[in-house]
Scaffold this motif. Structure first.
Motif, PDB file in Angstrom:
ATOM      1  N   ASP A 293       0.902  -1.091   0.256  1.00 16.64           N
ATOM      2  CA  ASP A 293      -0.216   0.017   0.035  1.00 16.64           C
ATOM      3  C   ASP A 293       0.760   1.278  -0.032  1.00 16.64           C
ATOM      4  OD1 ASP A 293       0.611   0.163   2.791  1.00 16.64           O
ATOM      5  OD2 ASP A 293      -0.962  -0.489   3.387  1.00 16.64           O
ATOM      6  N   ALA A 294       0.284   2.446   0.054  1.00 19.97           N
ATOM      7  CA  ALA A 294       0.992   3.518  -0.061  1.00 19.97           C
ATOM      8  C   ALA A 294       1.838   3.699   1.127  1.00 19.97           C
ATOM      9  CB  ALA A 294       0.025   4.871   0.013  1.00 19.97           C
ATOM     10  N   SER A 295       1.737   3.268   2.010  1.00 18.65           N
ATOM     11  CA  SER A 295       2.728   3.459   3.250  1.00 18.65           C
ATOM     12  C   SER A 295       4.230   2.608   3.067  1.00 18.65           C
ATOM     13  CB  SER A 295       2.334   2.808   4.644  1.00 18.65           C
ATOM     14  OG  SER A 295       2.032   1.467   4.458  1.00 18.65           O
ATOM     15  N   ASP A 296       4.055   1.935   1.946  1.00 21.31           N
ATOM     16  CA  ASP A 296       5.474   1.062   1.797  1.00 21.31           C
ATOM     17  C   ASP A 296       6.325   1.870   0.555  1.00 21.31           C
ATOM     18  OD1 ASP A 296       4.612  -1.240   3.098  1.00 21.31           O
ATOM     19  OD2 ASP A 296       3.179  -1.728   1.838  1.00 21.31           O
ATOM     20  N   VAL A 298       7.942   5.161  -1.132  1.00 20.20           N
ATOM     21  CA  VAL A 298       8.605   6.722  -1.078  1.00 20.20           C
ATOM     22  C   VAL A 298       8.749   7.266  -2.391  1.00 20.20           C
ATOM     23  CG1 VAL A 298      10.470   7.770  -0.053  1.00 20.20           C
ATOM     24  CG2 VAL A 298       9.456   5.903   1.290  1.00 20.20           C
ATOM     25  N   THR A 303       3.503  12.841  -6.038  1.00 16.88           N
ATOM     26  CA  THR A 303       2.939  11.950  -5.244  1.00 16.88           C
ATOM     27  C   THR A 303       2.383  10.913  -5.705  1.00 16.88           C
ATOM     28  OG1 THR A 303       0.891  13.425  -5.691  1.00 16.88           O
ATOM     29  CG2 THR A 303       1.951  14.071  -3.738  1.00 16.88           C
TER      30      THR A 303
END
Length: 305
Positions: A293-296, A298, A303
């Motif tokens: 997901d987006a948290s993984d 960078v 964006t």
């Protein structure tokens, strides 16, 4: 006496357990008198007669009293005198755990021998071979009575077998598991050289106090993905306490090893971005994955959806 008192008869009963070829009955004639009072002198003796009231007896001995796989042994039936009529019908193998060849006699017919072959897959500490002595006779015609029995002997014709189980049957990166080798009886000789495993390594096996369960630690190989794996034991390398070696091999049920970690390559459909543009970013993994997901992620100078 008869009516004339000239013939007197009696019954002779021979002594039991006697064997004498030379015997006589004598009369001391001084003890008898005729009707005029004349006493006899000297003695009168019968002709020779023989007495044989000895019945056949036997002792039974095995050349080997601890029989294992593929062994046979000679059984000796030693009689106290020459006998006739001895054959397999006179031998009782009810408590023998084996079979016996027909007995054959030596020249004197005092020692008869046969070959004993133990039954396969038997473990019995108490066994005997018996003879019904009523089936044998000596040369005088005396039949034996009762039976004779061998001393106890042991039979162990059971070979070691094993079952192999892993505590965990689906191994992933960083995991190890205990492997148990459970034998049907105490064994010796099990070591790493007897064991074949796939997709991993095994520590040296160690036994419990009874030597019936041996355990080792299985460590899967890194970066392996294999659904079908087994651990096998070559049973010829282990022996029971009687010296019987195993045969063939024992195998675990199937287990899986997946120690491959996900890797990824990241590509942009457009690598030169200007004002007002966007582009697709592809994350291509080495295998199916979950949890991305987006948290993984960078990213710099932008964006990401």
């Amino acid at each position: 006496a008869n009516a004339e008192r000239t013939l007197w008869t009696a019954t002779l009963t021979p002594n039991a357990g006697a064997n004498a070829a030379t015997n006589t009955i004598r009369v001391d004639l001084a003890g008898v008198t005729n009707d005029t009072g004349n006493a006899g002198t000297g003695s009168a003796s019968s002709t020779n007669y023989s007495v044989d009231t000895v019945r056949p007896t036997a002792t039974i001995a095995l050349a080997d009293n601890a029989l294992t796989v593929d062994e046979s042994t000679t059984v000796s039936f030693r009689f106290n005198e020459p006998v006739t009529g001895f054959d397999a019908n006179d031998i009782v193998l009810t408590d023998a755990n084996g079979t016996l060849s027909p007995p054959t006699a030596n020249a004197e017919r005092t020692v008869w021998t046969a070959t004993f072959t133990p039954t396969a897959n038997v473990s019995a500490l108490a066994n005997t071979i018996r003879v019904n002595l009523s089936g044998v006779s000596d040369d005088a015609g005396n039949a034996g009575t009762g039976s004779a029995s061998s001393t106890n002997y042991s039979v162990d014709t059971v070979r070691p077998t094993a079952t192999i189980a892993l505590a965990e049957n689906a191994l992933t990166a960083g995991e190890t598991t205990t492997v148990s080798f459970r034998f049907n009886e105490p064994v010796t000789g099990l070591d790493a050289s007897d064991i074949v495993c796939t997709s991993g390594t095994l520590s040296p096996p160690t036994a419990n106090a009874e030597r019936t369960v041996w355990t080792a630690t299985f460590t899967p190989t890194a970066n392996v993905s294999a659904l079908a794996n087994t651990i096998r034991v070559n049973l010829s390398g282990v022996s029971d306490d009687a010296g019987n070696a195993g045969t063939g091999s024992a195998s675990s049920t199937n287990y899986s090893v997946d120690t491959e970690r996900p890797t990824a390559t990241i590509t942009l459909a457009d690598s030169t971005l200007t004002a007002g543009e966007s582009t697709t970013v592809s994350f291509r993994f080495s295998e199916p994955v979950t949890g991305l997901d987006a948290s993984d992620i960078v990213c710099t100078s932008g964006t990401l959806s």
